[in-house]
Design an enzyme around this catalytic site. Structure first.
Site, PDB file in Angstrom:
ATOM      1  N   GLY A   1     123.421  73.896  43.286  1.00 11.88           N
ATOM      2  CA  GLY A   1     122.470  73.848  42.171  1.00 11.88           C
ATOM      3  C   GLY A   1     121.865  72.476  41.980  1.00 11.88           C
ATOM      4  CB  CYS A   2     123.364  69.108  41.883  1.00 11.92           C
ATOM      5  SG  CYS A   2     124.422  69.403  40.443  1.00 11.92           S
ATOM      6  CB  THR A   3     121.183  70.409  46.693  1.00 10.74           C
ATOM      7  OG1 THR A   3     122.402  69.677  46.895  1.00 10.74           O
ATOM      8  CG2 THR A   3     120.249  70.179  47.877  1.00 10.74           C
TER       9      THR A   3
END
Length: 156
Positions: free
Chosen positions: A45-47
Site C-alpha cells: 500500500g505504501c508503495t
C-alpha cells in the site's frame, strides 16, 4: 488520537530525510506542504501511494506544493525505498514516532489478529503560511495523489 486543529499553525518538526539531512516544516514557508504519514516503506500500500505521488510531481509543482512522507523507518530503509521506486520527493524518518504523536497519528492498530502500536495512514495539508488546512484520515492509496491535488486546486 487527536489531530492538530485546522485553521491553526501546523505543529513544527525537524526530521532526517532519506539522505540524513535535517528537514523542517518551516523550510517550506511560501509553499503548500502535503505531510503524509505512512506505516512502512516498501510495503504494497505504501508503495502504491508513493508511486502515485512520484508520478504527480509536475502537478504538485504547478500547485506550488511539496510533499513530505513520514514513517517510523530508519533513513537507510528510506534510501532503499527511494532508489527502488525512483521516488522524487522527500521521505522523513520519525524513528521515535514523536512527530507522528504530535500529529495524532500514532496509536493502536489491528492487523491479521495482532494488536500493536503504529502509524495510521493520514495526510495533512498545510498552506503557504504554515496553517493546517485539511486532515485526510480516510486515505485511499490508489487515488491519494489525485485526492490531495484536487483539494489544493479547489481550496488553496
Amino acid at each position: 488520537m487527536t489531530y492538530p486543529e485546522t485553521g491553526k499553525k501546523a505543529p513544527a518538526f525537524s526530521l532526517p530525510d532519506q539522505n540524513r539531512n535535517t528537514v523542517s516544516l518551516a523550510d517550506y514557508l511560501g509553499k503548500n506542504v502535503v505531510v503524509y504519514f505512512y506505516p512502512k516503506a516498501s510495503t504494497p500500500g505504501c508503495t502504491v501511494q508513493a508511486c502515485g505521488i512520484r508520478d504527480y510531481k509536475r502537478v504538485f509543482e504547478k500547485l506550488n506544493t511539496v510533499v513530505l512522507g513520514i514513517s517510523p523507518d530508519a533513513p537507510q530503509r528510506l534510501i532503499n525505498f527511494t532508489e527502488k521506486q525512483d521516488l522524487n520527493f522527500t521521505l522523513l524518518a520519525d524513528e521515535d514516532h514523536a512527530v507522528a504523536e504530535a500529529y495524532g497519528v500514532w496509536g493502536e492498530k489491528k492487523f491479521m489478529g495482532r494488536v500493536f502500536d503504529g502509524i495510521h495512514r493520514t495526510t495533512f495539508i498545510v498552506d503557504a503560511d504554515g496553517i493546517l488546512r485539511q486532515v485526510m484520515d480516510k486515505v485511499k492509496t490508489k487515488t491519494h495523489h489525485e485526492d490531495v491535488a484536487r483539494y489544493i486546486e479547489e481550496n488553496l
